[in-house]
Scaffold this active site. Structure first.
Site, PDB file in Angstrom:
ATOM      1  N   THR A  68      -5.764  52.856  13.025  1.00  0.00           N
ATOM      2  CA  THR A  68      -6.275  52.087  11.891  1.00  0.00           C
ATOM      3  C   THR A  68      -5.065  51.863  11.009  1.00  0.00           C
ATOM      4  O   THR A  68      -4.157  52.719  10.966  1.00  0.00           O
ATOM      5  CB  THR A  68      -7.372  52.833  11.104  1.00  0.00           C
ATOM      6  N   HIS A  69      -5.000  50.719  10.350  1.00  0.00           N
ATOM      7  CA  HIS A  69      -3.822  50.336   9.559  1.00  0.00           C
ATOM      8  C   HIS A  69      -2.560  50.348  10.429  1.00  0.00           C
ATOM      9  O   HIS A  69      -1.461  50.536   9.920  1.00  0.00           O
ATOM     10  CB  HIS A  69      -3.614  51.264   8.354  1.00  0.00           C
ATOM     11  N   SER A  81      15.620  35.681  28.047  1.00  0.00           N
ATOM     12  CA  SER A  81      16.348  34.992  26.983  1.00  0.00           C
ATOM     13  C   SER A  81      17.510  34.228  27.602  1.00  0.00           C
ATOM     14  O   SER A  81      18.124  34.693  28.567  1.00  0.00           O
ATOM     15  CB  SER A  81      16.867  36.022  25.978  1.00  0.00           C
ATOM     16  N   LYS A 129      16.808  40.907  27.720  1.00  0.00           N
ATOM     17  CA  LYS A 129      15.497  40.657  27.137  1.00  0.00           C
ATOM     18  C   LYS A 129      14.389  40.387  28.160  1.00  0.00           C
ATOM     19  O   LYS A 129      14.599  39.756  29.177  1.00  0.00           O
ATOM     20  CB  LYS A 129      15.577  39.453  26.188  1.00  0.00           C
ATOM     21  N   GLU A 159       2.539  35.459  22.999  1.00  0.00           N
ATOM     22  CA  GLU A 159       2.835  34.793  21.726  1.00  0.00           C
ATOM     23  C   GLU A 159       2.220  33.404  21.676  1.00  0.00           C
ATOM     24  O   GLU A 159       1.731  32.956  20.639  1.00  0.00           O
ATOM     25  CB  GLU A 159       4.346  34.705  21.520  1.00  0.00           C
ATOM     26  N   TYR A 163     -25.122   6.171  11.458  1.00  0.00           N
ATOM     27  CA  TYR A 163     -23.860   6.076  12.192  1.00  0.00           C
ATOM     28  C   TYR A 163     -22.751   5.510  11.313  1.00  0.00           C
ATOM     29  O   TYR A 163     -22.955   4.560  10.556  1.00  0.00           O
ATOM     30  CB  TYR A 163     -24.006   5.179  13.436  1.00  0.00           C
TER      31      TYR A 163
END
Ligand code: ARG
Length: 473
Positions: A152-153, A274, A280, A287, A314
């Site tokens: 949580t948080h 990358s 990477k 994403e 309409y």
């Protein structure tokens, strides 16, 4: 089509500005289905002869083929899919073709076409949703006894079963499917026969066309019929919230698979590299899923704003309903094409999944609840356990590292029976409240989930049968 009333031809800029072909030419098969139903109905009420109905049907089938083979190319002079098809029919049949539009307006025609098109697309989406739900159930089964940190948080809170985590997303998406079926139900009435706005002086049999097109019934108010797009708003509401839910799942995966968390393992096939940094491995798919939510929310707002304050009935503004609808449907299809296969390949580093919880602080609630079982009021138990944690931090020790003497000294109220409970697995195992994280509760959720999924599959195939049956007649 309206040259009788006009002395001047339409300006070229107006032609370009008012056309909707770029967005409705793909709707041709559904427009043709609507026209065939309309022609058959005109036959049953004696406005068309059987031979005229036959000619119109053959002509429309031929046009369908011409379009699919790219032989018939639409012209902007004819504004939209409806008039291009009708004009080609008149070219092919002469007077018989000129009778097709009897008792019909493009207002009820476009509404019918859109509903038929959307119904097909939504049934396709329902199938994709089933694949997604099924993937989550498989993961939940596999990870019923895998312990991970619950947050949580975004701070470690309590240990949970990873099966429980997957079932949380299952529960979310199963609500989305309810909204999808709500949209399907709300579009499933036939507009044909509403005319321009007020119906017709001709004895059109709206129930007949409705049943030919696989709708349970015709719409009940012609003024409303040509002026509303609420079923589209219902679809967009589904799509927007579904994409929001996907963005949350994607964000979880981005976080959990980052080097710092590092316990959710993404397959190379679903990551990208990358162009500069050789080390990477980026979660671009996730994403992009996260990023697409914005568009679907935008399309919902776009349509709501188009509808706002439109006078009854309409209005040409309604033509603008198509761009966002196509875009949103494509986005949802794209997400559903990539997310289920991605899910089927994620894995868990079970060691790292509990890293950071081995100090035992994530079991502080369990300690406090143990004190409650000894008769200590919860508020007192909470502050006593809080002080215990503070003391541990001061001594540089975790809860699990305290000796029995230290426990006696720091928390004399605790009983011997606390110690067997002090493991992450026990903490998960013991949370047996209905809907809680214990593996047995997760099993119940999975069983309910399986039943729900079977129900959805039946509902969708039932829909398919009624939708597809009439066109085979
Ligand atoms: N092209 C229009 C659309 O896509 C068809 C309806 C036009 N109706 C009219 N009365 N001008 O919505």
């Amino acid at each position: 089509m309206w040259k009788g009333r006009f002395t001047e031809s339409t300006a070229a800029v107006v032609r370009d500005f008012t056309q909707s072909l770029d967005l409705d030419w793909v709707l041709a098969p559904w427009d043709i289905a609507g026209s065939i139903a309309h022609a058959r109905m005109l036959g049953t009420i004696g406005i068309l002869t059987p031979s005229e109905v036959g000619k119109i049907e053959d002509g429309l089938q031929r046009i369908r083929t011409e379009i699919s083979e790219g032989i018939l190319v639409p012209t902007l002079e004819l504004e939209d899919v409806h008039m291009n098809i009708e004009s080609r029919l008149i070219e092919l049949l002469g007077p018989a073709g000129a009778k097709l539009h009897t008792g019909r307006s493009r207002n009820d025609q476009v509404a019918t076409t859109m509903r038929l098109f959307l119904r097909d697309r939504l049934l396709g989406i329902a199938e994709g949703m089933e694949r997604l739900l099924d993937g989550l159930l498989r993961l939940a089964e596999k990870h019923r006894r895998t312990t991970i940190a619950g947050y949580t948080h975004l701070q470690q809170a309590q240990p949970i079963s990873m099966g429980h985590y997957w079932m949380a997303h299952f529960t979310v998406f199963s609500r989305d499917v309810s909204r999808l079926f709500f949209a399907l139900d709300s579009l499933n009435e036939c507009p044909l026969g509403a005319g321009a706005l007020a119906g017709s002086t001709l004895p059109l049999d709206r129930f007949f066309t409705s049943s030919l097109l696989g709708f349970p019934e015709p719409t009940c108010n012609s003024l409303d019929t040509v002026s509303q797009r609420d079923y589209m708003v219902d679809y967009h509401s589904f799509a927007a919230l579904f994409a929001v839910h996907c963005s949350r799942l994607a964000e979880d995966f981005v976080i959990y698979s980052s080097r710092e968390f590092g316990w959710l393992l993404l397959p190379d096939a679903f990551c990208t590299g990358s162009s500069m940094m050789p080390q990477k491995k980026n979660p671009d798919v996730l994403e992009l899923i996260r990023g697409k939510a914005g568009q679907t929310i935008g399309h919902l707002l776009d349509l709501l704003i188009t509808l706002k304050a439109l006078p009854m009935t309409y209005d040409r503004d309604l033509q603008e309903d198509k761009r966002g609808l196509h875009a949103s449907l494509d986005t949802v299809d794209q997400i559903l094409a990539v997310l289920p296969p991605l899910l089927s390949t994620v894995d868990v580093d079970t060691k790292r999944a509990v890293e950071g919880m081995e100090d035992g602080f994530a079991l502080a609630t369990d300690v406090a609840e143990h004190l409650v079982s000894k008769g200590v009021p919860f508020r007192d138990a909470h502050s006593m356990t809080g002080r215990l944690v503070k003391e541990c931090l001061a001594r540089g020790k975790g809860l699990f590292e305290l000796s029995r003497e230290e426990w006696k000294d720091l928390l004399p109220e605790a009983g011997e029976d606390l110690f067997p409970m002090l493991s992450l697995e026990m903490a998960v195992e013991r949370r047996r409240t209905y809907g809680g994280t214990s593996p047995e509760r997760v099993s119940e959720q999975i069983a309910r989930g399986e039943a729900l999924l079977r129900g959805l599959q039946e509902r969708r195939s039932g829909y398919r049968r009624t939708v597809d049956a009439p066109s085979r007649r």
